[in-house]
Enzyme design. Sequence first.
Site, PDB file in Angstrom:
ATOM      1  N   HIS A 177      -4.724 -21.094  12.223  1.00 17.42           N
ATOM      2  CA  HIS A 177      -6.119 -21.496  12.074  1.00 17.42           C
ATOM      3  C   HIS A 177      -6.951 -20.402  11.407  1.00 17.42           C
ATOM      4  O   HIS A 177      -7.698 -20.668  10.460  1.00 17.42           O
ATOM      5  CB  HIS A 177      -6.746 -21.877  13.421  1.00 17.42           C
ATOM      6  CG  HIS A 177      -8.225 -22.056  13.290  1.00 17.42           C
ATOM      7  ND1 HIS A 177      -8.785 -23.220  12.816  1.00 17.42           N
ATOM      8  CD2 HIS A 177      -9.259 -21.186  13.478  1.00 17.42           C
ATOM      9  CE1 HIS A 177     -10.095 -23.069  12.729  1.00 17.42           C
ATOM     10  NE2 HIS A 177     -10.413 -21.851  13.133  1.00 17.42           N
ATOM     11  N   GLY A 186       0.856   3.979   1.968  1.00 13.04           N
ATOM     12  CA  GLY A 186       1.085   4.744   3.190  1.00 13.04           C
ATOM     13  C   GLY A 186       0.012   5.786   3.450  1.00 13.04           C
ATOM     14  O   GLY A 186      -0.046   6.348   4.541  1.00 13.04           O
ATOM     15  N   GLY A 187      -0.836   6.047   2.453  1.00 13.35           N
ATOM     16  CA  GLY A 187      -1.884   7.054   2.622  1.00 13.35           C
ATOM     17  C   GLY A 187      -2.770   6.763   3.822  1.00 13.35           C
ATOM     18  O   GLY A 187      -3.033   7.638   4.655  1.00 13.35           O
ATOM     19  N   CYS A 209      -6.918 -27.601   9.212  1.00 13.69           N
ATOM     20  CA  CYS A 209      -5.662 -26.870   9.384  1.00 13.69           C
ATOM     21  C   CYS A 209      -4.730 -27.591  10.352  1.00 13.69           C
ATOM     22  O   CYS A 209      -5.136 -28.490  11.084  1.00 13.69           O
ATOM     23  CB  CYS A 209      -5.917 -25.431   9.857  1.00 13.69           C
ATOM     24  SG  CYS A 209      -6.124 -25.251  11.638  1.00 13.69           S
ATOM     25  N   CYS A 246     -12.410 -28.503  10.531  1.00 14.23           N
ATOM     26  CA  CYS A 246     -11.277 -27.791   9.945  1.00 14.23           C
ATOM     27  C   CYS A 246     -10.098 -28.728   9.733  1.00 14.23           C
ATOM     28  O   CYS A 246      -9.829 -29.612  10.543  1.00 14.23           O
ATOM     29  CB  CYS A 246     -10.886 -26.629  10.853  1.00 14.23           C
ATOM     30  SG  CYS A 246      -9.471 -25.700  10.253  1.00 14.23           S
ATOM     31  N   ASP A 297      -7.924  -7.031   1.482  1.00 17.70           N
ATOM     32  CA  ASP A 297      -6.884  -7.261   2.489  1.00 17.70           C
ATOM     33  C   ASP A 297      -7.492  -6.931   3.819  1.00 17.70           C
ATOM     34  O   ASP A 297      -8.377  -6.073   3.914  1.00 17.70           O
ATOM     35  CB  ASP A 297      -5.670  -6.355   2.255  1.00 17.70           C
ATOM     36  CG  ASP A 297      -5.918  -4.939   2.759  1.00 17.70           C
ATOM     37  OD1 ASP A 297      -5.532  -4.647   3.911  1.00 17.70           O
ATOM     38  OD2 ASP A 297      -6.523  -4.139   2.018  1.00 17.70           O
ATOM     39  N   ASP A 324       0.861  -1.171   0.000  1.00 17.48           N
ATOM     40  CA  ASP A 324       0.000   0.000   0.000  1.00 17.48           C
ATOM     41  C   ASP A 324       0.903   1.229   0.000  1.00 17.48           C
ATOM     42  O   ASP A 324       2.123   1.123   0.100  1.00 17.48           O
ATOM     43  CB  ASP A 324      -0.971  -0.013   1.177  1.00 17.48           C
ATOM     44  CG  ASP A 324      -0.264   0.160   2.488  1.00 17.48           C
ATOM     45  OD1 ASP A 324       0.954   0.384   2.479  1.00 17.48           O
ATOM     46  OD2 ASP A 324      -0.913   0.066   3.533  1.00 17.48           O
ATOM     47  N   CYS A 367      -5.926 -27.551  14.036  1.00 17.66           N
ATOM     48  CA  CYS A 367      -7.065 -28.421  14.337  1.00 17.66           C
ATOM     49  C   CYS A 367      -6.714 -29.902  14.170  1.00 17.66           C
ATOM     50  O   CYS A 367      -7.285 -30.748  14.843  1.00 17.66           O
ATOM     51  CB  CYS A 367      -8.263 -28.037  13.469  1.00 17.66           C
ATOM     52  SG  CYS A 367      -8.959 -26.437  13.955  1.00 17.66           S
TER      53      CYS A 367
END
Lengths: 340, 340
Positions: B301, B62-63, B272, B270, B232, B60, B275
């Site tokens: 997770h 920085g604004g 992951c 899940c 994002d 990004d 989990c």
Amino acid sequence: MPVGTNATVKAMSSDEMKELGAEIILSNTYHLYLRPGHDVIKEVGGLHEFMKWDGPVLTDSGGFQVFSLSPLRKIKDDGVEFRSHIDGSLHFLTAELVMEIQGALGSDIAMIFDECTPYPATREYALDSLKLTTKWAGKCLKAGNKGQALFGIVQGGMYRDLRKQSAEELMEMDFNGYALGGLSVGEPKELMYEMINYTTPLLPHNKPRYLMGIGDLLDVLEAVSAGIDMFDCVMPTRNARNGTLFTSQGRISIKREEFKKDPGPLDPDCECYTCRNFSRSYLRHMFMSREILSMRLNTMHNLHFFMDFFRRMRAAVSRGEFEQFRKEQTVILKRNFKEG
Amino acid sequence: MPVGTNATVKAMSSDEMKELGAEIILSNTYHLYLRPGHDVIKEVGGLHEFMKWDGPVLTDSGGFQVFSLSPLRKIKDDGVEFRSHIDGSLHFLTAELVMEIQGALGSDIAMIFDECTPYPATREYALDSLKLTTKWAGKCLKAGNKGQALFGIVQGGMYRDLRKQSAEELMEMDFNGYALGGLSVGEPKELMYEMINYTTPLLPHNKPRYLMGIGDLLDVLEAVSAGIDMFDCVMPTRNARNGTLFTSQGRISIKREEFKKDPGPLDPDCECYTCRNFSRSYLRHMFMSREILSMRLNTMHNLHFFMDFFRRMRAAVSRGEFEQFRKEQTVILKRNFKEG
């Protein structure tokens, strides 16, 4: 043994500990008793299942932590009354309770409940203290958990004859292994070395001999020379989190300005994940930004450094070349880590 | 896009981000300019090499950070004067400098320097603000870095006609992609939805359209419906570190007493790493003990949960079944995450 106080080697996963080649982890009875409670860990399947570590675990007995962490400690004949360093709650640890906790945790090696004799201590205090440890050792043995090895802990302060008395009283009881406790508690290094060199050979050569809480590598060489087989220390992990890294070129404080734009690895001679992947510049930035990854990468490196030292030392012992290894490493360590 | 503010997605390694299936990471120009400095990162080979991430990176401009983090901010015609939130030092960011920084970082996608119009803002303020953003957008385009895509950022506050004006002025300049900025800055959700639904279709359909800083999954469904392609948000990572976990059964605060002895996985549905390996009991203990591993396992997770949602949503879009996915997920999200 890397130290996993709260059922995790700080910043590491058990998988990473395995990849690093760790063969056993130490965990803390005192901490796990206070939080989450040994009943909790027992109920969810024991410490190995809890932290997903299928290698061996040694649990210390809490004797040292009660001595070093708890305010308002009162040593009584049948145990120690203390306040939790977490919430100030009042607790009373006895030999029987310490064995119950270690049984619930399900560690592979348990330690007897001992009084860690402070330094300095009068001969009278050290004698009373070792008698208490012997008494508690007997109770621990009696309460022993099935399938769990139990190690005695030799006390006796800085008095040779008391160390001998403690060792003999414990050997009489026939433990699975023997530890030296009450060292590195503030005494001069020469005195510590004298106690290690005097006491270790008194203990059975066919059983593990364990020097508790010591990890300085020069001390380790001295102790191995005396016959010590096992060590534990938070030195690699705690230093890592503070940004102090052990390398083949000496101790490095990663926050130093000179590393700001340094594209090279932390230690060009190191094969660890951190050194294979990241620059000193990145490691410094992670540390300065207080990023969690800093603690991870630093810990990984320091543990690799220590475990690699131990691997090479074990190989030298197996080849019958320990004395040569010791001479070479003493030169290197004195040159690289002289301030420690 | 998971957010890696300081050149690391907090608590994660780049390898882990790859294993999680992350396809792009956002990093922050403002933060990296202040520490370690873009010159540092350029000198050690750019952001990808620095953090060892070989996938795409969006930076990004920085604004937004100047708007949200800096004390004593002064917006001038040619840039923004502000004090560092780290050490109070005085800085002046211009369109040209922002492009120089992003060029030095070597991100794949750069964002123009914009003024993030606050809420509420008068029509007059919002108009002046969007004019400034248009002007800076032109300067950024002129200063453009070779091989680096550049996205415009549509401002215009909560005024439809100003959003349209901003979009048209930017499209005139022909950017590689277009973002909606200045949303989720305190306005009512209906107003945010109105702006998203009004503005997105004005932007080219054959270029990426990016809604900045938004990650609430109900908002995401609304925005994708309007035509948004990119997002994002720190929501999964920041919540993870605070012990708030997103599961198929709703939001879970892992510190709750009820999980103390719970041997089950955080989310039985899940797949992951967390989990598959650890109990709620262990996750609670790690969190209560403030262990670093807590932040790691929780972050892993939550990122998996979000990325899995996006994977399924992309698949639905590809199959032409987004509206059905949206309906189903809206019911589930409203049931499970109603408090958010």
